[in-house]
Motif scaffolding. Structure first.
Motif, PDB file in Angstrom:
ATOM      1  N   ARG A  27       0.834  -1.210   0.000  1.00  0.00           N
ATOM      2  CA  ARG A  27       0.000   0.000   0.000  1.00  0.00           C
ATOM      3  C   ARG A  27       0.861   1.249   0.000  1.00  0.00           C
ATOM      4  NH1 ARG A  27      -3.565  -3.071   3.301  1.00  0.00           N
ATOM      5  NH2 ARG A  27      -2.415  -2.481   5.179  1.00  0.00           N
ATOM      6  N   GLU A  28       1.918   1.249   0.811  1.00  0.00           N
ATOM      7  CA  GLU A  28       2.820   2.401   0.857  1.00  0.00           C
ATOM      8  C   GLU A  28       3.518   2.607  -0.489  1.00  0.00           C
ATOM      9  OE1 GLU A  28       3.250   4.691   3.289  1.00  0.00           O
ATOM     10  OE2 GLU A  28       1.585   3.689   4.293  1.00  0.00           O
ATOM     11  N   GLU A  42       3.144   5.881  -2.961  1.00  0.00           N
ATOM     12  CA  GLU A  42       4.305   6.623  -3.461  1.00  0.00           C
ATOM     13  C   GLU A  42       4.320   6.648  -4.986  1.00  0.00           C
ATOM     14  OE1 GLU A  42       7.851   8.814  -3.551  1.00  0.00           O
ATOM     15  OE2 GLU A  42       6.347   8.535  -1.990  1.00  0.00           O
ATOM     16  N   CYS A  43       3.956   5.551  -5.602  1.00  0.00           N
ATOM     17  CA  CYS A  43       3.912   5.475  -7.067  1.00  0.00           C
ATOM     18  C   CYS A  43       2.880   6.459  -7.621  1.00  0.00           C
ATOM     19  CB  CYS A  43       3.582   4.047  -7.489  1.00  0.00           C
ATOM     20  SG  CYS A  43       3.582   3.792  -9.268  1.00  0.00           S
ATOM     21  N   ARG A  44       1.695   6.510  -6.989  1.00  0.00           N
ATOM     22  CA  ARG A  44       0.657   7.453  -7.432  1.00  0.00           C
ATOM     23  C   ARG A  44       1.117   8.899  -7.255  1.00  0.00           C
ATOM     24  NH1 ARG A  44      -2.567   3.569  -4.815  1.00  0.00           N
ATOM     25  NH2 ARG A  44      -2.616   4.842  -2.923  1.00  0.00           N
ATOM     26  N   ARG A  45       1.826   9.184  -6.158  1.00  0.00           N
ATOM     27  CA  ARG A  45       2.337  10.534  -5.934  1.00  0.00           C
ATOM     28  C   ARG A  45       3.338  10.937  -7.012  1.00  0.00           C
ATOM     29  NH1 ARG A  45       6.512  13.086  -4.645  1.00  0.00           N
ATOM     30  NH2 ARG A  45       7.771  11.254  -4.283  1.00  0.00           N
ATOM     31  N   ARG A  46       4.261  10.006  -7.324  1.00  0.00           N
ATOM     32  CA  ARG A  46       5.257  10.303  -8.366  1.00  0.00           C
ATOM     33  C   ARG A  46       4.594  10.492  -9.729  1.00  0.00           C
ATOM     34  NH1 ARG A  46       8.341   5.924  -6.112  1.00  0.00           N
ATOM     35  NH2 ARG A  46       7.733   4.749  -7.947  1.00  0.00           N
ATOM     36  N   LYS A  47       3.597   9.686 -10.023  1.00  0.00           N
ATOM     37  CA  LYS A  47       2.897   9.810 -11.311  1.00  0.00           C
ATOM     38  C   LYS A  47       2.183  11.155 -11.401  1.00  0.00           C
ATOM     39  CE  LYS A  47      -0.524   7.606 -14.259  1.00  0.00           C
ATOM     40  NZ  LYS A  47      -1.494   6.523 -14.398  1.00  0.00           N
ATOM     41  N   LYS A  48       1.536  11.562 -10.309  1.00  0.00           N
ATOM     42  CA  LYS A  48       0.844  12.844 -10.290  1.00  0.00           C
ATOM     43  C   LYS A  48       1.824  13.989 -10.520  1.00  0.00           C
ATOM     44  CE  LYS A  48      -2.588  15.188  -7.411  1.00  0.00           C
ATOM     45  NZ  LYS A  48      -3.306  15.158  -6.137  1.00  0.00           N
ATOM     46  N   GLU A  49       2.981  13.915  -9.878  1.00  0.00           N
ATOM     47  CA  GLU A  49       4.015  14.936 -10.057  1.00  0.00           C
ATOM     48  C   GLU A  49       4.511  14.951 -11.500  1.00  0.00           C
ATOM     49  OE1 GLU A  49       8.542  15.553  -8.443  1.00  0.00           O
ATOM     50  OE2 GLU A  49       7.052  14.828  -7.007  1.00  0.00           O
ATOM     51  N   TYR A  50       4.691  13.769 -12.081  1.00  0.00           N
ATOM     52  CA  TYR A  50       5.156  13.663 -13.471  1.00  0.00           C
ATOM     53  C   TYR A  50       4.146  14.276 -14.431  1.00  0.00           C
ATOM     54  CZ  TYR A  50       6.487  11.409 -17.872  1.00  0.00           C
ATOM     55  OH  TYR A  50       6.829  11.163 -19.175  1.00  0.00           O
TER      56      TYR A  50
END
Length: 108
Positions: free
Chosen positions: A61-62, A66-74
């Motif tokens: 889950r963590e 983190e993956c979703r956060r990085r994708k959103k930033e990208y």
């Protein structure tokens, strides 16, 4: 067998070593094991499996968060780049039109 280096040789500062018998009273071939080897009954094994599964799910889950956060930033970075390139493209088109007007022969 244990090796100790407490004694110092009489001829120099190199320690001499003595071989001692092991102090544990385990039969030969028996190895002491730590957890999870100490889990003997099925309930303990099931609890350990459940604990490991929950830990794995929590880590997953963590990692997903983190993956979703990085994708959103990208994606945000890409959107910003698109906006900059659109403005640059518009300016270049206007400049091209201006140069065409200057260079083309005028007919009256």
């Amino acid at each position: 067998m244990a090796v100790t280096g407490d004694e110092t040789a009489a001829t120099g500062d190199m320690p001499t070593y003595q071989i001692r018998a092991p102090t544990t009273a385990l039969p030969q071939g028996v190895v002491m094991a730590a957890s999870p080897g100490s889990l003997h009954n099925p309930q303990q094994l099931a609890e350990e499996a459940t604990r490991k599964r929950e830990l794995r799910l929590m880590k997953n889950r963590e990692a997903a968060k983190e993956c979703r956060r990085r994708k959103k930033e990208y994606v945000k970075c890409l959107e910003s780049r698109v906006a900059v390139l659109e403005v640059q493209n518009k300016k270049l088109i206007e400049e091209l039109e201006t140069l065409k007007d200057i260079c083309s022969p005028k007919t009256d």
